[in-house]
Design an enzyme around this catalytic site. Structure first.
Site, PDB file in Angstrom:
ATOM      1  N   ARG A 127      29.491  12.722  51.610  1.00 20.44           N
ATOM      2  CA  ARG A 127      30.697  13.626  51.881  1.00 20.44           C
ATOM      3  C   ARG A 127      31.242  14.045  50.701  1.00 20.44           C
ATOM      4  NH1 ARG A 127      33.835  10.640  56.877  1.00 20.44           N
ATOM      5  NH2 ARG A 127      32.057  10.352  58.186  1.00 20.44           N
ATOM      6  N   LYS A 149      28.892  28.148  44.867  1.00 22.06           N
ATOM      7  CA  LYS A 149      28.077  28.437  45.839  1.00 22.06           C
ATOM      8  C   LYS A 149      26.879  27.609  45.746  1.00 22.06           C
ATOM      9  CE  LYS A 149      28.714  33.356  47.246  1.00 22.06           C
ATOM     10  NZ  LYS A 149      28.020  34.512  47.238  1.00 22.06           N
ATOM     11  N   GLU A 191      21.942  40.561  36.199  1.00 24.76           N
ATOM     12  CA  GLU A 191      23.156  39.900  36.696  1.00 24.76           C
ATOM     13  C   GLU A 191      24.039  40.676  35.560  1.00 24.76           C
ATOM     14  OE1 GLU A 191      23.849  39.167  39.555  1.00 24.76           O
ATOM     15  OE2 GLU A 191      21.858  38.379  40.619  1.00 24.76           O
ATOM     16  N   LYS A 251      32.811  37.139  36.674  1.00 24.06           N
ATOM     17  CA  LYS A 251      32.818  36.285  37.622  1.00 24.06           C
ATOM     18  C   LYS A 251      33.700  35.299  37.994  1.00 24.06           C
ATOM     19  CE  LYS A 251      29.233  34.451  40.702  1.00 24.06           C
ATOM     20  NZ  LYS A 251      27.827  34.157  40.916  1.00 24.06           N
ATOM     21  N   GLU A 261      34.892  34.091  49.350  1.00 24.83           N
ATOM     22  CA  GLU A 261      34.393  35.338  49.495  1.00 24.83           C
ATOM     23  C   GLU A 261      34.670  35.944  50.724  1.00 24.83           C
ATOM     24  OE1 GLU A 261      29.588  37.155  49.137  1.00 24.83           O
ATOM     25  OE2 GLU A 261      29.984  34.712  48.922  1.00 24.83           O
ATOM     26  N   ARG A 265      35.117  38.869  46.334  1.00 22.88           N
ATOM     27  CA  ARG A 265      33.851  38.259  45.439  1.00 22.88           C
ATOM     28  C   ARG A 265      32.530  38.920  46.241  1.00 22.88           C
ATOM     29  NH1 ARG A 265      32.599  31.599  45.154  1.00 22.88           N
ATOM     30  NH2 ARG A 265      30.909  32.003  44.167  1.00 22.88           N
ATOM     31  N   ASN A 269      27.812  40.911  44.706  1.00 24.18           N
ATOM     32  CA  ASN A 269      26.598  41.425  45.315  1.00 24.18           C
ATOM     33  C   ASN A 269      26.073  42.422  45.260  1.00 24.18           C
ATOM     34  OD1 ASN A 269      25.993  38.596  46.668  1.00 24.18           O
ATOM     35  ND2 ASN A 269      28.011  38.656  47.484  1.00 24.18           N
ATOM     36  N   HIS A 272      22.733  43.470  45.790  1.00 27.79           N
ATOM     37  CA  HIS A 272      21.805  42.273  46.449  1.00 27.79           C
ATOM     38  C   HIS A 272      21.479  42.591  47.751  1.00 27.79           C
ATOM     39  CE1 HIS A 272      23.251  40.308  42.770  1.00 27.79           C
ATOM     40  NE2 HIS A 272      22.883  38.971  43.355  1.00 27.79           N
ATOM     41  N   HIS A 276      17.881  41.635  47.850  1.00 29.18           N
ATOM     42  CA  HIS A 276      17.706  40.270  48.512  1.00 29.18           C
ATOM     43  C   HIS A 276      16.574  40.587  49.597  1.00 29.18           C
ATOM     44  CE1 HIS A 276      21.020  37.264  47.829  1.00 29.18           C
ATOM     45  NE2 HIS A 276      20.235  37.113  47.045  1.00 29.18           N
ATOM     46  N   HIS A 288      14.065  37.155  41.056  1.00 25.54           N
ATOM     47  CA  HIS A 288      15.462  37.498  41.788  1.00 25.54           C
ATOM     48  C   HIS A 288      16.114  38.851  40.798  1.00 25.54           C
ATOM     49  CE1 HIS A 288      19.393  37.188  43.630  1.00 25.54           C
ATOM     50  NE2 HIS A 288      20.000  37.182  42.430  1.00 25.54           N
TER      51      HIS A 288
END
Length: 1618
Positions: A127, A149, A191, A251, A261, A265, A269, A272, A276, A288
């Site tokens: 957990r 993330k 990035e 960031k 997000e 946030r 992206n 992206h 993506h 990427h």
């Protein structure tokens, strides 16, 4: 502890991000001291572990010694495939196995995959346990490691299952980047650039200008841990750390404000959403960051389309990404060459974008930039699908209408001509110059990049990119570093200017030279006159490929000056090139222009005026007596002095398009910054073109306003000389196309031309621009129905009303910006006009389509073109290669004309014979020309013809060239350049046959040397100049015209040369590639493995062996030349022998071939280390048009990628074989191999070895997993050995099969096709079906024998039976709706009666008006669809094609006897074959007339008497009788039968005669043909029955019928009943 200086960045209120160099000791100490634990677990991958694991182990072991703490390591396979549910479970199992508890600290050492995966493990294990990020790639450092993330991938998409889980620390050790490949560094810089673009313009500007320094920072390894402390840190290291920490800081701030997000946030992206989606299709071949880089540009274009972002910002973003070697478009060669790129359709990308965490339900969200450093909203913005689709689409259409922004007031982008000149002048000058209104386009970007490469100037941006600050280098230029070539794309202006600029480069060391090159089109554009002038002046310039074109190699210190002579009749840019550089020559320059009329004088005047502004005054000499200006210019020595500011005029050529839209739509448009004082010749367009066409024009010094006449009221121009504004002729042409009012009296043509004629002259130079623009306008206007005529220096356009022009036209733009923009003007009034290559406008007006909508007020829609035009199909040239003309070369006598005419017929194209064109142009035969002028003059004239043909017939033609075309280097260069655009096919024929032919031929001059010597000299040239090879081996074929014995019973469909020509040319052009249709999802496909050392003895049995299969594998490694049969061990078969084997096979089957070279270690006979020779064979396969090439992924990646980029329409089967038995289908290694093969291949093949039955189940599970992915490809997955036979049965894609006739199995455990079908039936995978024959009477039908024999031979469990009924009633209805109904044949009298029971008919059945085949198909929803087809006509067609003499390409005339139902099929077959005249005879004329009316498109003529043809009509070479044999007679006095005269067979070429009657075996017609018909081939009705039955069988089962077995059985039964 060792002294360390770290830079700390705060995130979520805690300084947990530590940045520095060589931090491993610091990391170990910090973790152990601040995160006490019983267990530290470091997870990494094999790649990173090999580099850094030992150092971590050493530090942690040293610090945990003597304590109870443990340090454990777990290493996983590298790559995205590990980031999965299974990968997560494996790590968790490791932790549990080692009794890790909740106090465990997990360290993630690696790139983004490791960080995401390990972070998610930490978030869920017990957990949640503590973890530390130690990213080793730049991408992970600045992006994935920061923010908490974590996620894994699923087959449905990336990062869809995960959690937010913040690491305790993020250690950024920039020293790790020293071992990072350059591509991975660029990947991370995407990035960094993204972050600066959304947040900090100052940071972005630094990235723009310091790319070289930033790259240098990672390319110099730091010795002795330099950089660990600030005192040892180099400036490059300081810069690198600053860039990384700055990006992370942004960031970290965003994450602190919006950790989960919910809004802000989203900004990280940017790029992206689209990136993506691209990555989902292209992974793992594209990284990427590379995909996000393309995504950023596309999303910036979305913002520009919305009117939020300027083109300046888009241009800056594009330039910055390019500076770090990142792709910026889907047409980038790194993307376009990938097989997966063909899947980058708009619909596919939009579909992938639906699954995005930013979305709100179905609404897609994109981060929209408002400027560099700021976003439109502090979150992602909802964007409509149609907006995204328009940006992604490669084509557009303008919705016709009246511009809603009228009266329009706008400025066009800066002039390309002035921008390029200003860039060069300021770069060569002293001081600083601020350039305003510079054109942000491909061309100016190319010029800037080149000047930077030459180290000639420094460029910076001000005012948000609106102002370019040029710090001039005063003419100091250097050879590019590391011998780098300067790539200019298709930028003609840059190419011409830089040719002379490169002669100014200073010498630094001996032997250095500057190389300038461009794309395929640029390599065709002329530069010879400029090079000739410079070389004559003492410069050293070499052509590296084609004579007279780029690429060039230029020596430094080469511009001597003094007197220079230059031919200026082709391009004014040659003149400007020398003028601009002349002040830096060794001596003052006197430039004399020669060669007659100087082209585009206004552009020369522009150059001189701008040089004056920059401090150098050019003097143009005058004639002392007449005061007339001469074409002689004097340029003093000197250095340009940069003005503080230079404002660039708007582009006058571009201004013609909005002004033309006003003219054609009857609205008003004002263009600012262009008026009567303009430097540009095209500024005259409004007054000299639009005003005479009926427009109202008001022009001041700085503005031009045009108001068009009412729609449809434009005047023709009559005669207009557009030499001063040549680029504007395209705009004038599209307006002339709809100009229906007569020209003004002063302009009216006096030669009787139509009153709506516009004659444009003075534009000959437009043939050598981005394309042949004159030809392009003629070809594309023709699509609209506009008639034109080509002139020596221009064209005529004949205007038509808008209402008469064709709608829905798709305009090919030839990668030419002016073509695209000109036709967008026409699209504003013609509905559904598609502009195919919208992006070509980026050359001069990148935001044209946006301005058209936002500033002019015409709606523009994106259009997704059919897949043949796909943006990125592998190895597709930039033009639509499927339409690129085919060029044929080869020895005289090789069959080029015959093959060429057949190919043109197959493709529906025009055939052009260069000899015929030559004779027409020179009004003399080739032999006579050579006798009169000699061979050299002929070769020169022949090369000119070649250039003309390729220019004028670049699409939709088959061009046959003379055998000696390869004799001159110039012609060879032209052909080699053309191979980049379209197919050049070498027609090969046995040299003995060629010699025999040439001994009889008289039209061409004799060689004057032995033919064999000519052949040997030319052979390497033919190979060098061609991209494909077609083998016309008559030794393999039967004699062309001799009447062979009737072999139809033995080999029922002996493949004719016609079929092989159709297969080959359809395949290599992409018109109809010869792929196996059963590769489709839900179907099963098979290939036969040929294991012969020499297949020639097996050729008679090929039909038998290949029955049922979809392709043939030629095991090339098992081939062995007869002279080497006695050699043992590994063997490399000679290329010529392999070619012969394929040619022989091609003449026996048109099944696709699989070309396989298996090495010894892969279970074959090819030497393991002969990689070079293997790839030579693979390229031979491509040249021969082989459909599939099996390539092991163990070969080097470079060679495989090279093959992929050049494979044309051949498909790659990327294979991996593991013979060890150690490969586990549920393990990570096999998944990794799959991913590699998936990246390379169109089809994936993985072969293992089964140790037990359970291995087959594991294999099946693996296949199901892989096929569930959105980017799944066909996969061949089998286990070898007897234990693996079940995998062969269950495999659905290209299962390898053997046959009893083969000498050996290709692999242990192989089964035959029939064995697999039997097994599938027993497993319940192939249920038995019932097939029927409907009709009456049918008791003696051959159909049950035919089909049941085929079913039995192939191991199919089906049964064919008779169902004889009086009518089409309930019995037939019950049969066709039964669940086990497989299909039915229909014969008389039910061929029409069956039609109401069917759901759909084929076009053929509809046209014939009869159905003889019923096929049950499944709809998408699973329901039944009964489909009616007619195969009678196909049986007739195949019988004709098989039997027609080779000398008859297309029969001129044919005769059909009878007018019943079968006659309809006969006429239809003849029409489909292209027969020009079809004679029809029937004793009852009215029935025949009905048949004539039924086929209005066929030219059917009634004849009243057999053997008597119309006086102007040819005798038939095909005769088909559809009447009963008893109704015909050879007795002229018979009263109850039709008399058949001998005059039926008067055609001198012979032909084919078909009697559709089944009995008797020899009908009167066939007997007559055999006795009196010289060169006539006879076909019995039962043969046609067989042919149509073979096709019927294929329609029902998807399998090729076993023809030999079936025909033998049918003939036996037929003979017994005859």
């Amino acid at each position: 502890m060792t002294s360390v200086d770290v830079r700390k960045v705060s995130i979520l209120g805690k300084e947990s991000i530590h940045c520095g160099f060589h931090l491993i000791p610091y990391i170990a100490q910090t973790v152990i001291e601040t995160l006490p634990s019983s267990t530290y677990v470091l997870v990494t991958d094999t790649n990173v572990g090999n580099l850094h694991l030992a150092a971590f182990q050493k530090e942690f072991d040293a610090r945990t010694a003597g304590s109870n703490a443990r340090f454990l390591v777990y290493v996983i396979a590298p790559g995205e495939t590990s980031k999965s549910r299974e990968g997560k479970a494996e790590i968790e199992d490791f932790l549990l196995l080692n009794k890790c508890t909740r106090d465990t600290v997990i360290l993630a050492l690696g790139g983004g995959v490791i960080g995401d995966l390990v972070g998610f493990v930490a978030a869920t294990f017990m957990r949640g346990v503590r973890f530390v990020q130690i990213p080793t790639t730049l991408l992970a450092m600045v992006d994935s490691s920061v923010g908490g993330k974590t996620a894994i991938d699923t087959p449905h998409g990336k990062n869809l299952i995960g959690a937010f889980w913040q690491p305790e620390y993020i250690f950024i050790d920039a020293a790790f980047l020293e071992t990072l490949p350059a591509r991975e560094f660029s990947n991370g810089m995407a990035e960094v650039i993204k972050t600066a673009a959304i947040w900090n313009e100052t940071e972005f500007a630094a990235l723009e200008s310091r790319a070289a320094e930033i790259f240098a920072a990672i390319q110099t390894p730091s010795a002795n841990f330099a950089g660990r402390t600030e005192s040892t840190r180099s400036p490059a290291q300081q810069l690198l750390l600053s860039v990384i920490a700055g990006s992370i800081g942004v960031k970290a701030h965003i994450v602190t404000v919006d950790e989960r997000e919910t809004g802000l946030r989203n900004l990280v992206n940017f790029g992206h959403t689209i990136g993506h989606a691209i990555e989902a299709v292209l992974t793992p071949a594209m990284l990427h960051g590379e995909c996000v880089a393309v995504g950023m540009v596309l999303e910036a274009e979305v913002a520009r389309q919305l009117g939020v972002l300027s083109q300046v910002a888009v241009g800056r973003l594009t330039r910055c990404l390019k500076a770090y070697n990142l792709p910026v478009s889907l047409s980038d060669p790194r993307i376009a060459s990938l097989p997966a790129a063909r899947s980058l359709s708009v619909s596919r990308l939009l579909d992938i974008m639906k699954i995005d965490k930013k979305n709100s339900g179905p609404q897609k969200k994109i981060v929209i930039l408002s400027r560099i450093g700021a976003t439109y909203e502090p979150k992602a913005t909802v964007v409509a699908d149609k907006v995204i689709a328009k940006t992604l689409s490669e084509a557009v259409k303008v919705v016709p209408g009246s511009p809603s922004k009228s009266p329009i007031r706008m400025a066009t982008p800066g002039s390309k001509s002035i921008s390029n000149r200003a860039l060069l002048l300021a770069a060569l000058g002293t001081g600083t110059c601020r350039l305003k209104n510079l054109l942000h386009s491909d061309d100016t970007q190319v010029m800037m990049n080149a000047l930077v490469e030459l180290q000639g100037a420094k460029f910076d941006w001000e005012d948000g990119g609106e102002t370019l600050v040029v710090s001039g280098g005063a003419g100091a230029l250097s050879v590019p570093r590391d011998g780098k070539e300067i790539y200019l794309g298709n930028a003609g202006t840059a190419a011409r200017f830089l040719t002379t600029v490169c002669t100014l480069v200073q010498t630094q060391s001996a032997g250095q030279r500057t190389v300038i090159t461009g794309n395929a089109r640029m390599k065709q554009r002329p530069i010879g006159p400029l090079v000739d002038a410079l070389c004559a002046n003492g410069s050293s310039i070499d052509y590296l490929e084609s004579q007279g074109c780029l690429p060039l190699s230029i020596a430094p210190a080469g511009l001597k000056g003094a007197h220079i002579q230059l031919a200026a009749s082709v391009s004014s840019q040659y003149v400007s090139s020398i003028l601009l550089c002349a002040p830096y020559a060794a001596e003052p320059v006197t430039l004399e222009l020669t060669g007659g009329q100087v082209i585009s004088q206004p552009y020369i005047d522009m150059t001189i005026a701008m040089m004056k502004t920059f401090g150098i005054e050019v003097v143009r000499e005058k004639d002392a007596e007449t005061d007339r200006l001469l074409d002689i210019y004097r340029i003093p020595k000197g250095t340009y002095k940069n003005p503080a500011e230079y404002n660039i005029e708007s582009d006058a050529s571009s201004a013609t398009y909005p002004l033309a839209i006003a003219a054609i739509t009857g609205t008003t448009c004002t263009i600012t910054n262009i008026g009567s004082a303009s430097l540009q010749g095209d500024a005259r367009f409004a007054k000299e073109v639009l005003e005479p066409m009926g427009c109202k024009v008001v022009q001041t010094e700085t503005e031009t306003t045009v108001t068009g006449p009412p729609v449809g009221q434009l005047r023709a121009l009559g005669l207009v000389d557009m030499e001063p504004m040549t680029d504007a002729f395209l705009t004038a042409s599209v307006l002339a196309a709809v100009a229906t009012q007569p020209a003004l009296p002063a302009r009216t043509l006096k030669d009787g031309s139509k009153p709506t004629t516009t004659r444009i002259i003075g534009i000959a130079n437009q043939r050598v621009k981005e394309c042949n623009r004159i030809k392009a306008m003629i070809d594309e206007l023709a699509k609209f129905g506009v008639e034109t005529s080509e002139l020596d220096d221009g064209l005529e356009v004949y205007g038509k009303p808008v209402s008469e022009l064709k709608q829905g036209v798709s305009v090919h733009c030839y990668d030419d910006h002016r073509v695209a923009m000109a036709f967008s003007v026409l699209g504003s009034v013609i509905k559904d006009t598609i502009i195919e290559e919208k992006r070509c406008v980026e050359k001069t007006w990148p935001n044209w389509w946006d301005d058209l909508e936002n500033k002019i007020g015409l709606e523009v829609e994106g259009v997704e073109l059919p897949s043949a035009h796909g943006v990125a199909s592998a190895s597709r040239p930039s033009e639509d290669a499927s339409q690129a003309s085919v060029v044929l070369i080869g020895m005289r006598g090789s069959g080029k004309t015959f093959i060429g005419e057949l190919a043109a017929r197959t493709l529906g194209w025009q055939f052009v014979d260069a000899d015929a064109v030559f004779e027409q142009k020179h009004q003399t035969g080739v032999r006579e020309f050579v006798q009169k002028n000699g061979w050299p003059a002929f070769r020169e004239a022949e090369s000119e013809i070649l250039q003309e043909l390729l220019s004028q017939h670049s699409r939709g033609h088959v061009i046959s060239l003379g055998g000696g075309i390869v004799e001159t280097p110039a012609a060879r260069d032209i052909l080699k350049a053309y191979t980049q655009k379209g197919p050049v096919v070498h027609i090969v024929r046995e040299i003995d046959e060629v010699i025999s032919y040439l001994g009889e031929e008289t039209a061409r001059p004799a060689y004057g040397e032995p033919i064999i010597d000519v052949f040997k000299r030319r052979a390497p040239w033919f190979a060098e100049c061609s991209s494909y090879e077609f083998v016309n081996y008559t030794g393999v074929l039967n004699s062309s015209d001799a009447v062979a014995s009737d072999d139809s019973k033995a080999t029922p469909s002996l493949l004719s040369i016609r079929d092989e020509v159709a297969r080959f040319f359809n395949h290599i052009t992409g018109q109809q590639p010869n792929y196996a249709p059963n590769l489709a999802k839900g179907k099963r496909s098979y290939f036969l493995c040929l294991t012969y050392p020499d297949i020639t003895p097996a050729l008679p049995y090929v039909q038998d062996m290949t029955a049922g299969v979809d392709a043939i594998e030629l095991r090339v490694d098992l081939l062995r030349s007869p002279k080497d049969f006695d050699k043992v061990g590994p063997y490399i078969p000679p290329t010529a022998y392999v070619t012969n084997q394929i040619a022989a096979l091609r003449h026996k089957t048109n099944l696709p071939l699989i070309f396989t070279v298996r090495t010894v270690s892969q279970g074959g006979q090819f030497p393991d280390h002969a990689e070079k020779e293997a790839f030579e064979l693979f390229f031979t396969a491509v040249r021969l048009g082989v459909e599939y090439i099996d390539v092991e992924i163990s070969w080097s990646e470079k060679n495989i990628q090279d093959l992929i980029s050049r494979k044309g329409h051949s498909q790659i089967i990327a294979s991996w074989h593991d013979w060890s038995g150690n490969m586990h289908w549920d393990g990570k290694p096999v998944e990794a191999k799959y991913r590699i093969a998936h990246g390379f291949g169109d089809i994936v093949k993985i072969v293992g070895k089964a140790n037990g039955l359970e291995d087959n189940f594991a294999l099946h599970h693996f296949v199901l997993q892989m096929q569930a992915a959105p980017d799944a490809k066909p996969i061949i997955a089998i286990n070898m050995g007897v234990e693996g036979q079940m995998s062969r049965i269950l495999n659905s894609t290209f299962s390898p099969v053997t046959h009893p006739l083969l000498p050996s199995k290709a692999a242990p455990g192989q089964l035959s096709f029939a064995q697999i079908q039997t097994a599938l039936h027993l497993l319940g995978q192939l249920p038995a079906k019932r097939f029927f024959l409907f009709g009456t009477p049918i008791a003696h039908s051959m159909s049950p024998t035919l089909h049941n024999t085929a079913f039995e031979a192939l191991g199919l469990p089906h049964k064919y039976e008779l169902l004889e009924t009086a009518t089409v009633g309930e019995e037939i209805k019950a049969a066709i709706t039964s669940p086990d109904f497989g299909g039915a044949s229909v014969t008389i009298p039910f061929k029409r009666d069956i039609m109401p029971l069917l759901d759909a008919l084929s076009k053929d059945a509809e046209a014939i008006g009869a159905v003889n085949t019923v096929i049950p198909l499944k709809r998408e929803d699973g329901s039944l669809l009964l489909y009616g087809e007619n195969t009678d006509w196909r049986g007739i067609t195949q019988s004709i094609k098989r039997s027609l003499p080779r000398s008859i390409l297309v029969p001129e005339a044919a005769l059909v006897i009878g007018a019943g139902g079968t006659s309809r099929a006969a006429i239809y077959a003849l029409w489909k074959l292209g027969v020009k005249t079809i004679y029809l005879f029937n004793r009852t004329r009215s029935s025949a007339e009905t048949l004539v009316d039924a086929f209005p498109e066929a030219k059917v003529k009634l004849v009243d008497e057999l053997g008597a043809w119309p006086k102007v009509g040819p005798a038939p070479t095909v005769i088909i009788s559809t009447v009963p044999a008893s109704a015909t007679s050879l007795d002229p006095f018979a009263t109850d039968a039709l008399y058949l005269p001998t005059t039926l067979f008067t055609a001198p070429t012979g032909g084919v005669v078909i009697d559709m009657a089944y009995k008797p075996a020899e009908t009167p017609l066939l007997a007559l043909a055999a006795n009196v018909g010289k060169n006539w081939r006879t076909v019995m009705g039962v043969e046609v029955l067989l042919e149509q039955g073979y096709h019927q069988f294929h329609l029902w089962t998807g399998r090729h019928c076993p023809k030999s077995i079936v025909s033998e059985r049918v003939w036996k039964v037929y003979s017994m009943s005859a």
